[in-house]
Write a protein that holds these residues in place. Sequence first.
Motif, short mmCIF file in Angstrom:
data_model
loop_
_atom_site.label_atom_id
_atom_site.label_comp_id
_atom_site.label_asym_id
_atom_site.label_seq_id
_atom_site.Cartn_x
_atom_site.Cartn_y
_atom_site.Cartn_z
N GLU A 17 -12.12 11.02 -7.57
CA GLU A 17 -12.74 12.04 -6.68
C GLU A 17 -11.90 13.10 -6.52
N ARG A 18 -10.47 12.98 -6.40
CA ARG A 18 -9.58 14.02 -6.44
C ARG A 18 -9.87 14.86 -7.59
N ALA A 19 -9.86 14.33 -8.89
CA ALA A 19 -10.14 14.97 -10.11
C ALA A 19 -11.14 15.92 -10.25
N SER A 20 -12.30 15.34 -9.61
CA SER A 20 -13.47 16.05 -9.38
C SER A 20 -13.51 17.38 -8.69
N GLU A 21 -12.94 16.89 -7.50
CA GLU A 21 -12.51 18.14 -6.56
C GLU A 21 -11.67 19.29 -7.48
N LEU A 22 -10.75 18.86 -7.89
CA LEU A 22 -10.00 19.72 -8.66
C LEU A 22 -10.71 20.60 -10.02
N ARG A 23 -11.64 19.99 -10.51
CA ARG A 23 -12.26 20.34 -11.58
C ARG A 23 -13.03 21.64 -10.90
N LYS A 24 -13.96 21.45 -9.92
CA LYS A 24 -14.90 22.32 -9.17
C LYS A 24 -13.65 23.46 -8.67
N GLU A 25 -12.61 23.29 -8.23
CA GLU A 25 -11.69 24.30 -7.74
C GLU A 25 -11.32 25.23 -8.91
N LEU A 26 -11.11 24.61 -9.89
CA LEU A 26 -10.63 25.28 -11.32
C LEU A 26 -11.93 26.14 -11.73
#
Length: 165
Positions: A126-135
Amino acid sequence: MEDTMTSQKSTQELAIEGQKHLEDTIESAFQILSSMNEELCNPNFWSTSSPSTNVNGHHAPPNGDATSSDVVETGGGALDEARLRHKASVAALRTVINTIPYSRKAKAYDNDSMSTDELDAEKLEERASELRKELENKNKYLKLLIDQLRELITDISTWQSPVAV
């Protein structure tokens, strides 16, 4: 018996209980200080001659006017009561604080559907997904800034070029 009941509580419930015990501890400490202040400010407890003490260990007034029960009621009883209350609240607070780690361990073992590793992996995904969206959002913003910089450079180049007559 109480330890098993306490270990079944959630960490949040233990925190609320601990906060209550902490408030009781602070209040009883304040009562101790107030009682000590009263005793120190009461001249009946001061001894100008040889100190004579009653059965409870409190100084009797030099003029002998007060009985030993008066001495206990004016000072020592309140102080002793505050001390006992403080000891009890500190002990209860320590019990709650010592129980919190065990409640966390019990909660981890109670998750039958998923193991702790699976929960950790899911949280990481979930955190990786959030970071991808932020990136992705930051890349869009960076592209916009680069395009604006190109337009600015083009405008500056146009202004600096010699004018053909």
